[in-house]
Enzyme design. Structure first.
Site, short mmCIF file in Angstrom:
data_model
loop_
_atom_site.label_atom_id
_atom_site.label_comp_id
_atom_site.label_asym_id
_atom_site.label_seq_id
_atom_site.Cartn_x
_atom_site.Cartn_y
_atom_site.Cartn_z
N PRO A 165 -13.97 -9.38 -13.16
CA PRO A 165 -14.72 -8.12 -13.20
C PRO A 165 -13.86 -6.94 -13.67
O PRO A 165 -14.39 -5.87 -13.97
CB PRO A 165 -15.14 -7.92 -11.74
CG PRO A 165 -14.12 -8.66 -10.94
CD PRO A 165 -13.69 -9.81 -11.79
N ASP A 182 -6.44 0.23 -7.84
CA ASP A 182 -6.08 -0.89 -6.97
C ASP A 182 -7.07 -2.01 -7.26
O ASP A 182 -7.95 -2.31 -6.47
CB ASP A 182 -6.19 -0.41 -5.51
CG ASP A 182 -5.70 -1.44 -4.53
OD1 ASP A 182 -5.09 -2.43 -4.96
OD2 ASP A 182 -5.93 -1.25 -3.32
N GLU A 239 -9.84 -2.84 1.38
CA GLU A 239 -9.29 -2.97 2.73
C GLU A 239 -9.22 -1.63 3.47
O GLU A 239 -9.11 -1.60 4.69
CB GLU A 239 -7.87 -3.55 2.69
CG GLU A 239 -7.75 -4.93 2.09
CD GLU A 239 -7.24 -4.86 0.66
OE1 GLU A 239 -7.68 -3.95 -0.09
OE2 GLU A 239 -6.43 -5.71 0.28
N ASP A 270 -15.65 0.98 -4.95
CA ASP A 270 -15.44 -0.47 -4.93
C ASP A 270 -16.75 -1.14 -5.27
O ASP A 270 -17.81 -0.77 -4.78
CB ASP A 270 -14.93 -0.91 -3.55
CG ASP A 270 -14.28 -2.29 -3.62
OD1 ASP A 270 -13.08 -2.39 -3.30
OD2 ASP A 270 -14.96 -3.25 -4.00
N HIS A 313 0.81 -1.22 0.00
CA HIS A 313 0.00 0.00 0.00
C HIS A 313 0.84 1.28 0.00
O HIS A 313 0.46 2.26 -0.63
CB HIS A 313 -1.00 -0.03 1.17
CG HIS A 313 -2.11 -1.01 0.94
ND1 HIS A 313 -2.23 -2.19 1.65
CD2 HIS A 313 -3.13 -1.01 0.04
CE1 HIS A 313 -3.29 -2.86 1.20
NE2 HIS A 313 -3.86 -2.16 0.24
#
Lengths: 301, 301, 301, 301
Positions: free
Chosen positions: C167, C158, C88, C108, C64
């Site tokens: 996807p 990300d 996350e 997301d 990260h």
């Protein structure tokens, strides 16, 4: 997509099995061994000791009926039974189905395992530990038997495998079987679980058979298939004379009808099936000359 | 130190087995499937198709004697035998042990597999392919049977499992069994291998059993333990009347004595053992109502 | 004795990894994928989506910080950041360390994953989701970006890997990168995670690099080693002109000193290390000619 | 369908890796260890000792250039080189690329391994063993160095990991490094491979670093990613003064241009990258206080 979580079982150094793992119900290390209660996709809840399945929800009835019923059905009037090992409580459960039973003594080394089984494996023991006929002792089975002042109608040996470094290595010797013989009544019967009878790995079974034969006048082999064990599984029946091969359909049927609870695996046809050994297995038993003794233990693995 | 080389077998999406691998004798992809001949530490040389053990050196005798001998011993005077599948040649080998045999027709889809077996699996076929009584056809078994103008005393179905996307899916339907019925003589017998009879995975077996029962007047189940299969293995015997349960010790003994080569697995006691099904398996067969048909194929997996 | 419980990760059809499993903290199937929070012996708690580790407790800081800090340190005065993916919350956490930040939009697809992370991965997000500068949107990132009327200083991608049936397959095309370009401010920067840069599996990375290069005037590759990923991991930095290679020790040091929380992985020396690609990787980038487009998507696996 | 044949590598008791296996080129047990040459789907031919990959066809160039080139490029005029270990011959190959080299002494305990590598790993050694400048000695490296009357410009330690029960446990102690120091010329350099630098498993590396630092005035750490090792890999460079961090682009470029064969991994940018350690690794090195000695060996695993 392959499952992500697996229980890995090292059956032998040459055979490793992965069972899809649905959950971890319990995991710790007792004084004697690693203890796990796992939920397996194929076999349901399973008791795993030191990384090996001991019994599993979906097929433990096969193992435990096969361990207990042939002896108790063959015994004329079993009153006192000793079970060495059998922490799950399912061997006690099967024994208590016989209305003639007056006392069941169970001896298991590892109190922690028994306590965990009491809590997590209720479909195994079904409350058997609470029966007033049952006493549980937490000690070494060989010492218990040697020092016992009792005699028993049936002794059941539901023990770990005879691995050299394991706790049960001296519970498969002719010396031990002589000590068992002494604590059996005049019509006494002993049954031991006796490891795999796979054709490629048959020597442990035939040596256990032969070691019992060096002590008991009558010895019979039988076997079952417990799917979660992945290999055909052998038992040895030994007695001072009582013979399961002499039982007829009628006798077995009557005795089963008198049980206080039903059986799923064992009946007259099953009895005939499991005592009819395939030719190569009978030949291997006939050829076996080794006897496992305290003084000269046989290295099985 | 754990072994470094392994054959990984995905038995089901929930059960994966690792067998220590000693060597790779052959590996390629045929027109129909991935074909490997592997040397396994626990089971010796093995034929592996699409990643699954078909048979292994140390225990193929159990599978092949169980597949062939009950039918041929039960048959009064078997002269003409048809084997569908059986590329290793061991089914032919077992058939040729019977002196009454006049012709064996073997039908296998995949010539490459048969050629590889001829070369690498000599202890399986033992030269059986060279016998003048044997004819091998490389085509679809169903088509072959349908178009055959012959009738047979015994038909053996030694086929891949009935996976929906596999080549054998329509070789386990009642429609196919009717076609088989038509090509059997008046005392004809058919035996099919019938997948696992593990208690946790029993529905394929009972459906095959029931589908045969919808066509044949007499159907009997039997089973064996082939260690390299890791699960108890079922067969179904079906006939126009001949019944293996009526064979007595004397008859079986005489027939075996007349064989041109010895058996290692099968004899009278083995016969009794394998036809004595455990209680839960008989109950599962009795409860089964599904019939697998071409029009409504059953999804087994 | 080998561990009994394992997380099995199929990294590629040719590489499978077993990680000792200490516990299962969460396991279910969301609308989009299988979601597991596992406790791994080697890497601590890990988020696992569809059987693949996304990030793990012991080394997520490497991933990260590498994903976020080079872009935000290079950006002159980053105020508005968009993060696509990153359930996350650790990407948001890293972004919020920069005092200039005024808003972070996170998009997301899978609300369930974000909710599970909020609950189980507190050491990842460290409360970042509660910051008033942060807005989370649960929708497809491509649609969100296309329809956004905002412009951003930095966009972070990300995302899951560009698997054909996954996807994220259309989130690595030049068409998408053009849409990203339009929503970046005049000094805008985009960074995408860009899969493995292992020498034996380098084509996905170089194609992503080249696809960004077809849209952005300045493109830089960098990479890190995240032990739980088992393979060196690549990123691509693209901008309208801002260049991380022009940053000197002083500038980086000052910017880091101004952060509201400490870094463990990234500083000036780390910056130099990760932007210094090995020779074979630079040569592979130079040779790459493929561009991944909506119309002609490249099959990477 | 998952691959059927796998090489299983127990990296640690908590991490097990399965690599798809295409063939077994060689397998036996030497006087010292199990030796296998395997063909892996992901990494090509690989040398496997006691079940662990030593180097693999597709990425050995990364490991061997990283092991050899920084020392030989930093050395002003390397003439005499000693390589301890390195049975594949690739370290010798890299050394011989330097035109100044007059002699290469290689010491490997296991002649059988070297002979097998000569035969099977021709793309590794590329005939290096036949060069008249090369002498190979089959003995313990520590004894050889102690008894040598020579001095060397560069000593390369390409050794097995310092496992307690392994053959190399005393080749990572400060006592040994003192013996190495004595056999180095005034500008001498030693480089050792130094195991994983994964953040979750960093203590072995930092202890090796610190043990060298207790003997040598100048010590530098560097690291690379060799995909077949699955974990970032560390090296330690130690010298009587020569410093790789002082090399500029020009010097490195000229030296590489003078080599007799090309490099694929190492050049000036690679050099900068591998000597730029991430922050957490530098901090771990700084904090390390342990020194591994003959008298008090450190248990790393």
């Amino acid at each position: 997509m392959l499952n992500s979580k697996w229980f890995l079982e090292v059956s032998t150094p040459k055979e490793v099995n992965l069972h899809a793992l649905e959950g971890v119900l319990y995991s710790s290390v007792s004084k004697y061994q690693k203890v796990e209660i796992l939920k397996l996709a194929s076999f349901g809840t399973a008791l795993v000791l030191d990384g090996k399945i001991q019994s599993a929800e979906y097929d433990e009835f096969i193992y435990h009926e096969a361990l207990i019923q042939p002896a108790l059905i063959t015994s004329t009037d079993p009153k006192k039974v000793l079970i060495a090992g059998g922490g799950e409580g399912a061997s006690v459960r099967e024994t208590l189905k016989h209305p003639s039973i007056q006392s069941v003594s169970m001896v298991d080394l590892d109190k922690e395992v028994v306590d965990i089984c009491k809590k997590h494996l209720t479909s195994w023991h079904q409350g058997a530990f609470d029966d007033s006929k049952v006493d549980v002792y937490y000690e070494d089975a060989r010492g218990f038997i040697k020092e016992s002042t009792d005699t028993f109608d049936v002794i059941i040996l539901d023990l770990p495998e005879p691995e050299e470094t394991g706790p049960a290595v001296n519970l498969y010797t002719s010396d031990f079987y002589e000590e068992v013989f002494e604590k059996l009544g005049p019509d006494g019967i002993v049954v031991t679980q006796a490891t795999s009878v796979a054709v490629n790995n048959i020597g442990t079974y035939t040596t256990i058979f032969n070691s019992l034969k060096s002590v008991f006048p009558l010895v019979r082999g039988y076997w079952v298939s417990v799917p979660s064990f992945y290999t055909p599984w052998g038992f040895v029946f030994a007695s001072k004379g009582a013979d399961p091969l002499l039982l007829d359909k009628n006798t077995i049927g009557k005795k089963i009808a008198a049980l206080t609870k039903k059986l799923r695996f064992y009946d007259h046809e099953t009895h005939n099936g499991i005592f009819s050994l395939p030719k190569y297995l009978r030949e291997a038993i006939d050829k076996e000359t080794r006897i496992n003794t305290d003084a000269s233990p046989i290295s099985f693995y």
